[in-house]
Design a protein around this motif. Structure first.
Motif, PDB file in Angstrom:
ATOM      1  N   ALA A 139      -2.827   6.696  -1.701  1.00  0.00           N
ATOM      2  CA  ALA A 139      -2.852   7.297  -3.039  1.00  0.00           C
ATOM      3  C   ALA A 139      -3.345   8.745  -2.959  1.00  0.00           C
ATOM      4  CB  ALA A 139      -3.747   6.479  -3.965  1.00  0.00           C
ATOM      5  N   LYS A 140      -4.454   8.941  -2.237  1.00  0.00           N
ATOM      6  CA  LYS A 140      -5.098  10.260  -2.192  1.00  0.00           C
ATOM      7  C   LYS A 140      -4.248  11.274  -1.401  1.00  0.00           C
ATOM      8  CE  LYS A 140      -9.319  12.158  -0.189  1.00  0.00           C
ATOM      9  NZ  LYS A 140      -8.983  12.276   1.213  1.00  0.00           N
TER      10      LYS A 140
ATOM     11  N   GLY B  47      -9.389   0.871   3.844  1.00  0.00           N
ATOM     12  CA  GLY B  47      -9.086   1.803   2.749  1.00  0.00           C
ATOM     13  C   GLY B  47      -7.742   2.505   2.859  1.00  0.00           C
TER      14      GLY B  47
ATOM     15  N   ASP C 209      -5.979   3.201  -0.591  1.00  0.00           N
ATOM     16  CA  ASP C 209      -6.565   4.355  -1.290  1.00  0.00           C
ATOM     17  C   ASP C 209      -6.166   5.657  -0.594  1.00  0.00           C
ATOM     18  OD1 ASP C 209      -7.707   2.641  -3.062  1.00  0.00           O
ATOM     19  OD2 ASP C 209      -9.662   2.593  -2.058  1.00  0.00           O
ATOM     20  N   ASN C 210      -6.116   5.601   0.739  1.00  0.00           N
ATOM     21  CA  ASN C 210      -5.700   6.799   1.477  1.00  0.00           C
ATOM     22  C   ASN C 210      -4.267   7.202   1.107  1.00  0.00           C
ATOM     23  OD1 ASN C 210      -6.478   8.766   3.656  1.00  0.00           O
ATOM     24  ND2 ASN C 210      -4.584   7.975   4.537  1.00  0.00           N
TER      25      ASN C 210
ATOM     26  N   GLY D 205       2.427   7.759  -4.390  1.00  0.00           N
ATOM     27  CA  GLY D 205       1.686   7.577  -3.146  1.00  0.00           C
ATOM     28  C   GLY D 205       2.441   8.192  -1.983  1.00  0.00           C
TER      29      GLY D 205
ATOM     30  N   GLY E 101       0.773  -1.240   0.000  1.00  0.00           N
ATOM     31  CA  GLY E 101       0.000   0.000   0.000  1.00  0.00           C
ATOM     32  C   GLY E 101       0.799   1.282   0.000  1.00  0.00           C
TER      33      GLY E 101
ATOM     34  N   GLY F 299       0.376   3.701  -2.887  1.00  0.00           N
ATOM     35  CA  GLY F 299      -0.987   3.993  -3.335  1.00  0.00           C
ATOM     36  C   GLY F 299      -1.613   2.855  -4.105  1.00  0.00           C
ATOM     37  N   LYS F 300      -0.868   1.781  -4.327  1.00  0.00           N
ATOM     38  CA  LYS F 300      -1.415   0.518  -4.838  1.00  0.00           C
ATOM     39  C   LYS F 300      -0.881  -0.565  -3.904  1.00  0.00           C
ATOM     40  CE  LYS F 300      -1.756   1.729  -9.742  1.00  0.00           C
ATOM     41  NZ  LYS F 300      -3.188   1.640 -10.055  1.00  0.00           N
TER      42      LYS F 300
END
Ligand code: PLP
Length: 275
Positions: free
Chosen positions: A179-180, A173, A176-177, A206, A100, A103-104
């Protein structure tokens, strides 16, 4: 065995043997023999280094220790293709970039490339010691049960922490966090680059970000501690950011404000040195 220039895989005998930096290797020579290093991102050089004895290529899809070097477009796919053509195993060390962080779930997902063996550690149990090597059953069959074990391997506490971490990554999540919030952080750093000419480049994916400065970062690191931000370095002139994946945009905004202050102070210091 082929590894990349700039690689970092650890400091035990085998991993040190495929680690590039002579600074780390020197004291432990002789290391495992028959390791060649190839320039990161250069498929032509890699092709030249491969011969009929080559067993594997090992690499970090995004090099961490040597300064957050992101694989150039197409490189991972080309390495995969080359390894398939020549019947060589491809090992991705995702100890820093995996789970993670970028971001992936896997850094190699950014290039839709799958290795034969993947090495994992660091964040895998949220800070409790744990590591894992994942591979296909046909490769695993080369070892028999018990051949590769250690005292604390399979430790129940670490395994419980590992399960909790993977649940948090997949169900809460956090990928995704990363990545964002990572993008939010990079955008903010790019703005700081426009403002502060002491910044040479901002790079990463990320929440794995490097900021290359034009000067040594030692004083910035020390000032950061006073301001409540613990920063990491890569080499002499790169700031390395690998914040917790739970960080929010509010927290990153605060970090960016502090960095702005640190860069302003460093610019002043540089002016005084030069003037
Ligand atoms: C990509 C990579 N591989 C391997 C390692 C080594 O991990 P450890 O320090 O847990 O031996 C590191 C540590 O920084 C790393 O970044």
């Amino acid at each position: 065995m082929i590894a990349m220039n700039g690689s970092y895989h650890g400091k035990s005998l085998g991993s040190l043997s495929v680690t590039f930096n002579p600074k780390y290797r020197k004291a432990f020579m002789p290391l495992v023999e028959k390791v060649a290093f190839s320039p990161f991102g250069d498929i032509a050089s890699l092709r030249e280094k491969i011969d009929s004895d080559t067993a594997f290529v090992i690499m970090e899809p995004i090099q961490g220790e040597s300064g957050i070097n992101v694989s150039p477009p197409g490189f991972l796919q080309d390495v995969r293709k080359l390894c398939d053509e020549r019947g060589i195993l491809l090992i991705f060390d995702e100890i820093q970039a995996g789970l993670g962080r970028t971001g992936k779930m896997w850094a190699c997902d950014h290039w839709n490339t799958t290795p034969d063996i993947i090495c994992l550690a660091k964040g895998i149990a949220g800070g409790v010691p744990m590591s894992a090597t994942l591979t296909r059953p046909d490769i695993l069959a080369a070892m028999s049960k018990g051949e590769h074990s250690s005292t604390f391997g399979g430790n129940p506490l670490s395994c419980a922490a590992g399960i909790a971490t993977i649940q948090a990554l997949t169900q809460d999540g956090l990928v995704d966090n990363a990545a964002k919030v990572g993008k939010f952080f990079m955008d903010g750093l790019e703005k700081l680059k426009e403002k502060h000419s002491i910044i040479r480049e901002v790079r990463g994916k990320g929440m794995m970000i490097g900021v290359e400065m034009k000067f040594e970062v030692k004083d910035i690191l020390m000032d950061g501690i006073q301001e409540g931000v613990l920063l990491l370095y890569s080499g002499r002139n790169i700031l390395r950011f690998l914040p917790p994946l739970v960080m929010t945009e509010v927290e990153i905004t605060k970090v960016l404000e502090i960095l702005d202050k640190l860069f302003t102070k460093e610019s002043e210091r540089r002016k005084n040195v030069q003037g």
